[in-house]
Design a protein around this motif. Structure first.
Motif, PDB file in Angstrom:
ATOM      1  N   GLU A 253       1.652 -11.605 -12.731  1.00  0.00           N
ATOM      2  CA  GLU A 253       1.514 -12.050 -11.337  1.00  0.00           C
ATOM      3  C   GLU A 253       1.535 -10.869 -10.378  1.00  0.00           C
ATOM      4  N   PHE A 254       2.422  -9.897 -10.652  1.00  0.00           N
ATOM      5  CA  PHE A 254       2.508  -8.723  -9.797  1.00  0.00           C
ATOM      6  C   PHE A 254       1.272  -7.850  -9.939  1.00  0.00           C
ATOM      7  N   ALA A 255       0.863  -7.635 -11.198  1.00  0.00           N
ATOM      8  CA  ALA A 255      -0.249  -6.721 -11.464  1.00  0.00           C
ATOM      9  C   ALA A 255      -1.561  -7.247 -10.915  1.00  0.00           C
ATOM     10  N   THR A 256      -1.717  -8.566 -10.902  1.00  0.00           N
ATOM     11  CA  THR A 256      -2.990  -9.135 -10.441  1.00  0.00           C
ATOM     12  C   THR A 256      -3.038  -9.297  -8.926  1.00  0.00           C
ATOM     13  N   THR A 257      -1.948  -8.952  -8.251  1.00  0.00           N
ATOM     14  CA  THR A 257      -1.942  -8.974  -6.779  1.00  0.00           C
ATOM     15  C   THR A 257      -2.443  -7.630  -6.254  1.00  0.00           C
ATOM     16  N   ALA A 258      -3.374  -7.684  -5.305  1.00  0.00           N
ATOM     17  CA  ALA A 258      -3.934  -6.446  -4.758  1.00  0.00           C
ATOM     18  C   ALA A 258      -2.847  -5.623  -4.085  1.00  0.00           C
ATOM     19  N   GLN A 259      -2.796  -4.338  -4.423  1.00  0.00           N
ATOM     20  CA  GLN A 259      -1.834  -3.412  -3.827  1.00  0.00           C
ATOM     21  C   GLN A 259      -2.567  -2.503  -2.838  1.00  0.00           C
ATOM     22  N   SER A 260      -1.876  -2.142  -1.760  1.00  0.00           N
ATOM     23  CA  SER A 260      -2.513  -1.346  -0.700  1.00  0.00           C
ATOM     24  C   SER A 260      -1.917   0.048  -0.622  1.00  0.00           C
ATOM     25  N   VAL A 261      -2.799   1.007  -0.363  1.00  0.00           N
ATOM     26  CA  VAL A 261      -2.405   2.388  -0.110  1.00  0.00           C
ATOM     27  C   VAL A 261      -2.954   2.745   1.277  1.00  0.00           C
ATOM     28  N   PHE A 262      -2.086   3.244   2.179  1.00  0.00           N
ATOM     29  CA  PHE A 262      -2.480   3.431   3.574  1.00  0.00           C
ATOM     30  C   PHE A 262      -2.736   4.903   3.905  1.00  0.00           C
ATOM     31  N   PHE A 263      -3.571   5.096   4.939  1.00  0.00           N
ATOM     32  CA  PHE A 263      -3.998   6.429   5.358  1.00  0.00           C
ATOM     33  C   PHE A 263      -3.839   6.558   6.870  1.00  0.00           C
ATOM     34  N   ASN A 264      -3.691   7.810   7.331  1.00  0.00           N
ATOM     35  CA  ASN A 264      -3.662   8.076   8.767  1.00  0.00           C
ATOM     36  C   ASN A 264      -5.077   8.095   9.315  1.00  0.00           C
ATOM     37  N   ILE A 265      -5.196   8.008  10.642  1.00  0.00           N
ATOM     38  CA  ILE A 265      -6.500   7.940  11.284  1.00  0.00           C
ATOM     39  C   ILE A 265      -7.335   9.169  10.952  1.00  0.00           C
ATOM     40  N   ASN A 266      -8.583   8.924  10.534  1.00  0.00           N
ATOM     41  CA  ASN A 266      -9.575   9.963  10.207  1.00  0.00           C
ATOM     42  C   ASN A 266      -9.168  10.832   9.004  1.00  0.00           C
ATOM     43  N   LYS A 267      -8.215  10.372   8.188  1.00  0.00           N
ATOM     44  CA  LYS A 267      -7.749  11.150   7.041  1.00  0.00           C
ATOM     45  C   LYS A 267      -8.085  10.436   5.736  1.00  0.00           C
ATOM     46  N   SER A 268      -8.331  11.242   4.689  1.00  0.00           N
ATOM     47  CA  SER A 268      -8.535  10.690   3.349  1.00  0.00           C
ATOM     48  C   SER A 268      -7.409  11.114   2.417  1.00  0.00           C
ATOM     49  N   LYS A 269      -6.340  11.669   2.985  1.00  0.00           N
ATOM     50  CA  LYS A 269      -5.145  12.017   2.224  1.00  0.00           C
ATOM     51  C   LYS A 269      -4.138  10.889   2.371  1.00  0.00           C
ATOM     52  N   ILE A 270      -3.529  10.480   1.247  1.00  0.00           N
ATOM     53  CA  ILE A 270      -2.597   9.359   1.257  1.00  0.00           C
ATOM     54  C   ILE A 270      -1.433   9.654   2.202  1.00  0.00           C
ATOM     55  N   ALA A 271      -1.125   8.691   3.102  1.00  0.00           N
ATOM     56  CA  ALA A 271      -0.091   8.905   4.117  1.00  0.00           C
ATOM     57  C   ALA A 271       1.299   8.976   3.495  1.00  0.00           C
ATOM     58  N   SER A 272       1.588   8.120   2.514  1.00  0.00           N
ATOM     59  CA  SER A 272       2.912   8.093   1.877  1.00  0.00           C
ATOM     60  C   SER A 272       2.750   7.891   0.380  1.00  0.00           C
ATOM     61  N   ARG A 273       3.356   8.784  -0.407  1.00  0.00           N
ATOM     62  CA  ARG A 273       3.275   8.683  -1.877  1.00  0.00           C
ATOM     63  C   ARG A 273       4.016   7.444  -2.384  1.00  0.00           C
ATOM     64  N   LYS A 274       4.869   6.869  -1.569  1.00  0.00           N
ATOM     65  CA  LYS A 274       5.586   5.670  -1.983  1.00  0.00           C
ATOM     66  C   LYS A 274       4.636   4.511  -2.254  1.00  0.00           C
ATOM     67  N   ASP A 275       3.470   4.534  -1.609  1.00  0.00           N
ATOM     68  CA  ASP A 275       2.495   3.461  -1.835  1.00  0.00           C
ATOM     69  C   ASP A 275       1.984   3.441  -3.264  1.00  0.00           C
ATOM     70  N   LEU A 276       2.140   4.554  -3.999  1.00  0.00           N
ATOM     71  CA  LEU A 276       1.613   4.633  -5.359  1.00  0.00           C
ATOM     72  C   LEU A 276       2.554   4.022  -6.397  1.00  0.00           C
ATOM     73  N   VAL A 277       3.780   3.668  -5.981  1.00  0.00           N
ATOM     74  CA  VAL A 277       4.730   3.071  -6.936  1.00  0.00           C
ATOM     75  C   VAL A 277       4.175   1.761  -7.489  1.00  0.00           C
ATOM     76  N   ASN A 278       3.704   0.891  -6.587  1.00  0.00           N
ATOM     77  CA  ASN A 278       3.148  -0.381  -7.041  1.00  0.00           C
ATOM     78  C   ASN A 278       1.820  -0.195  -7.769  1.00  0.00           C
ATOM     79  N   VAL A 279       1.058   0.828  -7.361  1.00  0.00           N
ATOM     80  CA  VAL A 279      -0.213   1.117  -8.040  1.00  0.00           C
ATOM     81  C   VAL A 279       0.034   1.507  -9.494  1.00  0.00           C
ATOM     82  N   GLN A 280       1.160   2.192  -9.762  1.00  0.00           N
ATOM     83  CA  GLN A 280       1.499   2.573 -11.147  1.00  0.00           C
ATOM     84  C   GLN A 280       1.689   1.353 -12.038  1.00  0.00           C
ATOM     85  N   GLU A 281       2.280   0.295 -11.487  1.00  0.00           N
ATOM     86  CA  GLU A 281       2.451  -0.931 -12.266  1.00  0.00           C
ATOM     87  C   GLU A 281       1.105  -1.546 -12.616  1.00  0.00           C
ATOM     88  N   VAL A 282       0.180  -1.528 -11.648  1.00  0.00           N
ATOM     89  CA  VAL A 282      -1.167  -2.044 -11.912  1.00  0.00           C
ATOM     90  C   VAL A 282      -1.839  -1.197 -12.990  1.00  0.00           C
TER      91      VAL A 282
END
Length: 385
Positions: free
Chosen positions: A279-308
């Motif tokens: 159920e967790f893995a099939t839920t879309a996870q989001s990774v956020f960015f700052n305006i006009n940037k393609s560098k991840i704003a917070s590495r904490k967003d990748l914790v849930n991505v690791q589970e996926v």
């Protein structure tokens, strides 16, 4: 009467101005009360005066206010404060020349007089009272009434007076208005220095009249506008909508909890763990960015991505990585490129987590405005396929 023609003409002009102003729709709304030091004004102008003494009533003298023996020039200065958009108080000084038309021997020889009046006036802004406050209104029509004292400097006489008039203003700047002001002053009969006997004669009326027309500038001091009061009903309605949305979300969450409870009721512990993981893995996870940037704003967003990523590796699933930008910032072509770069950034992180590049699908959605606040649209979603 001819002596009132210039007053009536001015009233007509003011009425025309008011009628013209009302052709523009004005949305009425309440205004907040300003501080004591706000909404003060000063009026400065030159005036034309026509004097009618009590001795001339019934004597058939020329009533034309433009006649040389009757007219004279003066000036007026006033200071006032608007307490609401519709009501104001003004203290006005006016003088200092005038004429008495006849002498105490009832001839038509003019006698020069020096005088001034000081009056306290209550002013009614009919434009605001009838059609609602509008800070961009060009014309304002303001009748007023008042009372005060007349000082005849030549004859050393004081007399009480009552005054009334109508002022029309035209906005010529943020803090400056042009005005025309028609005034009638009714003073005690001794104002001109001649004390007529109370003989009961039909030709005697114990009051002196001064008609004047003044033109000048009105200067608005300090804060000259009125702030809109918050619409309490609208705020209450907005809060109700928010509460309804929260209640709906709670109901959805409760329904989902009930569904999961029923789903898990007959599952073994190991199976329960697997269901929760799926159920967790099939839920879309989001990774956020700052305006006009393609560098991840917070590495904490990748914790849930690791589970996926872990679930995808164990079960051979493909992963869809979708990049977004906010449509409020940048042109569509720029946002398309930016969303592609963001998706590639997250795809590279998945590769570092051990996901095969062949099992990663990268998609660029360009600029969107799906979420609020707008910054939430600057994201990448990661979900199983």
């Amino acid at each position: 009467m001819k002596k009132l023609m210039f007053v009536l003409a001015f009233v007509g002009l003011s009425s025309f101005a008011l009628a013209q102003d009302t052709t523009v729709p004005v949305k009425k709304y309440s205004v907040a009360t300003n501080s004591f030091w706000s909404n003060w004004f000063i009026t400065v102008g030159g005036n034309y005066n026509a004097f009618y003494g009590d001795q001339q009533h019934g004597l058939g003298l020329n009533n034309n206010p433009l006649k040389d023996f009757r007219r004279d020039w003066g000036f007026g200065v006033g200071i006032g404060k608007s307490f609401t958009p519709g009501f104001a108080l003004r203290t006005k000084f006016s003088g200092i020349w005038g004429k008495s038309v006849i002498s105490n021997v009832c001839d038509q020889n003019s006698a020069m007089k020096k005088y001034f009046t000081i009056n306290e006036q209550l002013m009614f802004n009919m434009s605001n009272l009838l059609f609602g406050y509008n800070e961009n209104r060009v014309w304002n029509v303001i009748p007023y009434i008042g009372a005060g004292i007349l000082r005849n400097c030549t004859s050393n006489v004081y007399a009480l007076d009552a005054t009334g008039g109508i002022m029309s203003t035209w906005k010529i700047g943020k803090k400056v208005d042009f005005f025309l002001d028609a005034t009638v002053v009714m003073a005690e009969g001794k104002a001109d220095g001649f004390f007529a006997p109370h003989s009961g004669s039909l030709c005697l009326k114990n009051y002196d009249m001064i008609y004047s027309l003044e033109a000048g500038l009105k200067f608005n001091l300090g804060k000259a506008t009125w702030a809109k009061v918050p619409d309490v009903d609208a705020l209450m309605a907005m809060n109700k909508e928010q509460l309804d949305a929260l209640n709906a979300a709670l109901r959805d969450a409760q329904a989902e909890n009930d569904r999961l409870k029923k789903l898990l009721a007959n599952q073994k512990p190991a199976e329960v763990k697997e269901v929760i993981k799926k159920e967790f893995a099939t839920t879309a996870q989001s990774v956020f960015f700052n305006i006009n940037k393609s560098k991840i704003a917070s590495r904490k967003d990748l914790v849930n991505v690791q589970e996926v990523a872990k679930y995808a590796k164990e079960n051979g699933n493909k992963i869809l990585v979708t990049g977004y930008a906010d449509s409020k910032t940048g042109r569509p072509a720029y946002n398309q490129t930016l969303s592609q770069k963001r998706a590639e950034t997250v795809a590279n992180e998945l590769v570092k987590m051990g996901v095969s590049r062949d099992n990663i699908i990268v998609k660029a959605a360009g600029g969107v405005n799906d979420l609020s606040p707008i910054s939430y649209n600057r994201r990448v979603t990661v979900e199983l396929q």
